[in-house]
Enzyme design. Structure first.
Site, PDB file in Angstrom:
ATOM      1  N   GLU A 177       0.827  -1.200   0.000  1.00  0.00           N
ATOM      2  CA  GLU A 177       0.000   0.000   0.000  1.00  0.00           C
ATOM      3  C   GLU A 177       0.862   1.251   0.000  1.00  0.00           C
ATOM      4  O   GLU A 177       1.867   1.309   0.710  1.00  0.00           O
ATOM      5  CB  GLU A 177      -0.853  -0.028   1.275  1.00  0.00           C
ATOM      6  N   CYS A 220       3.154   8.495   1.538  1.00  0.00           N
ATOM      7  CA  CYS A 220       3.325   7.611   2.684  1.00  0.00           C
ATOM      8  C   CYS A 220       3.759   6.257   2.119  1.00  0.00           C
ATOM      9  O   CYS A 220       2.990   5.592   1.424  1.00  0.00           O
ATOM     10  CB  CYS A 220       1.988   7.511   3.414  1.00  0.00           C
ATOM     11  N   CYS A 244       3.969  -6.738   8.439  1.00  0.00           N
ATOM     12  CA  CYS A 244       4.763  -6.249   9.569  1.00  0.00           C
ATOM     13  C   CYS A 244       4.750  -7.284  10.681  1.00  0.00           C
ATOM     14  O   CYS A 244       3.747  -7.934  10.940  1.00  0.00           O
ATOM     15  CB  CYS A 244       4.181  -4.937  10.086  1.00  0.00           C
ATOM     16  N   CYS A 265       1.278  -4.433  16.431  1.00  0.00           N
ATOM     17  CA  CYS A 265       0.683  -3.469  17.366  1.00  0.00           C
ATOM     18  C   CYS A 265      -0.832  -3.656  17.338  1.00  0.00           C
ATOM     19  O   CYS A 265      -1.417  -3.872  16.281  1.00  0.00           O
ATOM     20  CB  CYS A 265       1.062  -2.043  16.982  1.00  0.00           C
ATOM     21  N   CYS A 318      -3.175  -1.661  14.848  1.00  0.00           N
ATOM     22  CA  CYS A 318      -2.705  -1.446  13.475  1.00  0.00           C
ATOM     23  C   CYS A 318      -3.143  -2.581  12.552  1.00  0.00           C
ATOM     24  O   CYS A 318      -2.955  -3.762  12.867  1.00  0.00           O
ATOM     25  CB  CYS A 318      -1.182  -1.314  13.464  1.00  0.00           C
ATOM     26  N   GLY A 361       4.824  -1.781   7.521  1.00  0.00           N
ATOM     27  CA  GLY A 361       6.149  -2.242   7.922  1.00  0.00           C
ATOM     28  C   GLY A 361       6.863  -1.392   8.950  1.00  0.00           C
ATOM     29  O   GLY A 361       6.439  -0.283   9.277  1.00  0.00           O
ATOM     30  N   GLU A 362       7.945  -1.953   9.477  1.00  0.00           N
ATOM     31  CA  GLU A 362       8.770  -1.280  10.469  1.00  0.00           C
ATOM     32  C   GLU A 362      10.128  -0.968   9.804  1.00  0.00           C
ATOM     33  O   GLU A 362      10.950  -1.876   9.604  1.00  0.00           O
ATOM     34  CB  GLU A 362       8.930  -2.209  11.692  1.00  0.00           C
ATOM     35  N   SER A 369       9.627   6.748  10.553  1.00  0.00           N
ATOM     36  CA  SER A 369       8.839   6.550  11.773  1.00  0.00           C
ATOM     37  C   SER A 369       9.052   5.124  12.270  1.00  0.00           C
ATOM     38  O   SER A 369       8.973   4.171  11.504  1.00  0.00           O
ATOM     39  CB  SER A 369       7.359   6.778  11.442  1.00  0.00           C
ATOM     40  N   SER A 377       7.073   6.246  17.497  1.00  0.00           N
ATOM     41  CA  SER A 377       5.688   5.957  17.884  1.00  0.00           C
ATOM     42  C   SER A 377       5.664   5.536  19.350  1.00  0.00           C
ATOM     43  O   SER A 377       5.930   4.381  19.676  1.00  0.00           O
ATOM     44  CB  SER A 377       5.128   4.828  17.003  1.00  0.00           C
ATOM     45  N   LEU A 378       5.336   6.470  20.209  1.00  0.00           N
ATOM     46  CA  LEU A 378       5.391   6.210  21.654  1.00  0.00           C
ATOM     47  C   LEU A 378       4.077   5.567  22.130  1.00  0.00           C
ATOM     48  O   LEU A 378       4.071   4.517  22.745  1.00  0.00           O
ATOM     49  CB  LEU A 378       5.641   7.543  22.367  1.00  0.00           C
ATOM     50  N   HIS A 379       2.986   6.273  21.886  1.00  0.00           N
ATOM     51  CA  HIS A 379       1.623   5.770  22.093  1.00  0.00           C
ATOM     52  C   HIS A 379       1.211   5.507  23.532  1.00  0.00           C
ATOM     53  O   HIS A 379       0.044   5.182  23.789  1.00  0.00           O
ATOM     54  CB  HIS A 379       1.369   4.487  21.286  1.00  0.00           C
ATOM     55  N   ASN A 422      -7.707   5.663  14.035  1.00  0.00           N
ATOM     56  CA  ASN A 422      -8.535   5.343  12.861  1.00  0.00           C
ATOM     57  C   ASN A 422      -9.123   3.962  13.087  1.00  0.00           C
ATOM     58  O   ASN A 422      -8.363   3.001  13.176  1.00  0.00           O
ATOM     59  CB  ASN A 422      -7.692   5.232  11.594  1.00  0.00           C
ATOM     60  N   CYS A 425      -4.693   2.923   8.007  1.00  0.00           N
ATOM     61  CA  CYS A 425      -3.485   2.304   7.487  1.00  0.00           C
ATOM     62  C   CYS A 425      -3.677   0.802   7.296  1.00  0.00           C
ATOM     63  O   CYS A 425      -4.118   0.109   8.193  1.00  0.00           O
ATOM     64  CB  CYS A 425      -2.369   2.545   8.495  1.00  0.00           C
TER      65      CYS A 425
HETATM   66  N1  SAH Z   1       6.206   0.870  12.078  1.00  0.00           N
HETATM   67  C1  SAH Z   1       6.339   2.292  12.040  1.00  0.00           C
HETATM   68  C2  SAH Z   1       5.681   2.970  10.828  1.00  0.00           C
HETATM   69  C3  SAH Z   1       4.349   2.485  10.364  1.00  0.00           C
HETATM   70  S1  SAH Z   1       2.880   3.036  11.136  1.00  0.00           S
HETATM   71  C4  SAH Z   1       5.826   2.894  13.323  1.00  0.00           C
HETATM   72  O1  SAH Z   1       5.251   2.176  14.121  1.00  0.00           O
HETATM   73  O2  SAH Z   1       6.029   4.078  13.545  1.00  0.00           O
HETATM   74  C5  SAH Z   1       2.856   4.783  11.092  1.00  0.00           C
HETATM   75  C6  SAH Z   1       2.055   5.382  12.243  1.00  0.00           C
HETATM   76  O3  SAH Z   1       0.642   5.083  12.120  1.00  0.00           O
HETATM   77  C7  SAH Z   1       2.490   4.833  13.595  1.00  0.00           C
HETATM   78  O4  SAH Z   1       2.608   5.862  14.528  1.00  0.00           O
HETATM   79  C8  SAH Z   1       1.358   3.904  13.919  1.00  0.00           C
HETATM   80  O5  SAH Z   1       1.276   3.637  15.268  1.00  0.00           O
HETATM   81  C9  SAH Z   1       0.157   4.650  13.376  1.00  0.00           C
HETATM   82  N2  SAH Z   1      -1.044   3.817  13.255  1.00  0.00           N
HETATM   83  C10 SAH Z   1      -1.136   2.512  12.947  1.00  0.00           C
HETATM   84  N3  SAH Z   1      -2.421   2.094  12.979  1.00  0.00           N
HETATM   85  C11 SAH Z   1      -3.168   3.170  13.290  1.00  0.00           C
HETATM   86  C12 SAH Z   1      -4.562   3.381  13.477  1.00  0.00           C
HETATM   87  N4  SAH Z   1      -5.445   2.398  13.338  1.00  0.00           N
HETATM   88  N5  SAH Z   1      -4.959   4.623  13.810  1.00  0.00           N
HETATM   89  C13 SAH Z   1      -4.087   5.649  13.948  1.00  0.00           C
HETATM   90  N6  SAH Z   1      -2.759   5.508  13.787  1.00  0.00           N
HETATM   91  C14 SAH Z   1      -2.290   4.282  13.466  1.00  0.00           C
END
Ligand code: SAH
Length: 342
Positions: free
Chosen positions: A90, A103, A110, A114, A117, A157-158, A187, A210-212, A286, A329
């Protein structure tokens, strides 16, 4: 994989054309046609002798094919690109007033898985080659008929698990396509040793983590790999990254209603980020179909922003664009599969 041309430097292309019996100046022409004019086949390169082009028409340049795309009302366009081996990735093109952001994916699938995701739900297939990353930018550029201004590694992917190819792609995107390093964002969810490995390259890129979550316990719930990489160590590595590169880090923080968006989380996050000259990007969740998290209300988001600002943390809220086209995503790929099955 057979040798492909995309991803090669001017010097390498010059060697290649000479090996193929052409004078060295053809190297520069090939370089321009690949990276600036978006040639998809050697047949496209009309400045080359016709007979030579025909003799070499089977040569793989390294371009993918658009398998499917979808355009949202705001102009965001999501693509499914078919790679040489038939796998699908994608890519998203996001236009805004003067910018065109792409993007990009760095892997097919991946491994990180997470919780929120969509990409991780389908597992991991393989790393992308540098040319498969570069191709994504050329594809969007060609489709929008506009130069790409920004690239974010926020697709599938990471990126830090595919560092050699990602670095090779970043250098080429910078030097060969001509996008300033500062306008390229990598990222990561953060992996032991990998942040410092990236720092050693001394790239002038934008780096986002990506801390979260504002504490270890919460982070482990959302990100399985956090188990092996304590938040404390992650933040220590981030400080070291800043020391080595002299560049700031952006922190991304997904907002999940009732999970990590409470006032105490904002306070705790501000504590954790003390001493960083940073910017926090809040990403309201999302919705994806596999889990039932909720996106916080505008009121809750506003409160979270205000609490961070009170603690002198620069913050912006990044709504994902093009939601009505295909949710979050990774969702386009699963939706397409569904369509194919019908
Ligand atoms: N693996 C990398 C890059 C890919 S994801 C990373 O984790 O940073 C890019 C960003 O989108 C990350 O911050 C990820 O946590 C976020 N993301 C993934 N799924 C999401 C969702 N359903 N809603 C909002 N952000 C999301």
């Amino acid at each position: 994989m057979t040798e492909v041309l995309l991803g090669k430097s001017l010097l390498e292309l010059t060697d290649w054309v000479q090996e193929k019996g052409q004078p060295s100046y053809r190297g520069k022409q090939l370089y321009q046609w690949l990276y600036q004019k978006g040639a998809r086949s050697l047949l496209d390169i009309t400045v080359f002798p016709k007979q030579w082009r025909e003799d070499n028409q089977e040569q793989d340049i390294g371009r993918s094919h658009v398998d499917y795309f979808n355009t949202a009302h705001d102009g965001t366009r999501k693509y499914l690109l078919k790679l040489k081996d038939g796998l699908i990735i994608e890519t998203v093109g996001i236009p805004s007033s003067k910018r065109l952001t792409v993007c990009v994916s760095s892997q097919v699938g991946c491994i990180m898985n997470c919780d929120f995701c969509a990409t991780g739900k389908e597992g991991f297939t393989r790393n992308l080659k540098a040319h498969e990353i570069i191709d994504q930018i050329l594809t969007v550029q060609e489709d929008f008929k506009q130069r790409v201004s920004n690239v974010v590694f926020m697709g599938m992917g990471e990126p830090l698990l595919n560092l050699p190819e990602v670095i090779k792609a970043v250098k080429s995107i910078n030097k060969d396509i001509g996008i300033g390093a500062r306008f390229i964002t990598i990222s990561t969810v953060g992996l032991p040793k990998k942040i410092l490995e990236l720092a050693q390259y001394q790239l002038q890129i934008t780096f986002a983590v990506s801390l979260h979550a504002s504490n270890q316990q919460l982070r482990e719930k959302l990100i399985p790999s956090a188990n092996h990489y304590p938040l404390k160590q992650l933040l220590a590595d981030c400080r070291e990254y800043v020391n080595i590169t002299r560049r700031r880090i952006t922190f991304e923080y997904i907002l999940l209603s009732g999970v990590n968006d409470l006032p105490e989380h904002a306070q705790e996050l501000a504590q954790q980020l003390k001493g960083f000259q940073t910017h926090v990007n809040l990403i309201p969740y999302n919705p994806i179909s596999e889990v039932d998290y909720q996106r916080p209300t505008p009121e809750r988001i506003k409160n979270f922003v205000e609490l961070l600002e009170k603690n002198k943390i620069a913050v912006s809220v990044r709504y994902s664009r093009g939601l009505e086209a295909d949710a979050a995503c990774g969702q386009l790929r699963s939706k397409k599969k569904l369509i194919d099955r019908l």
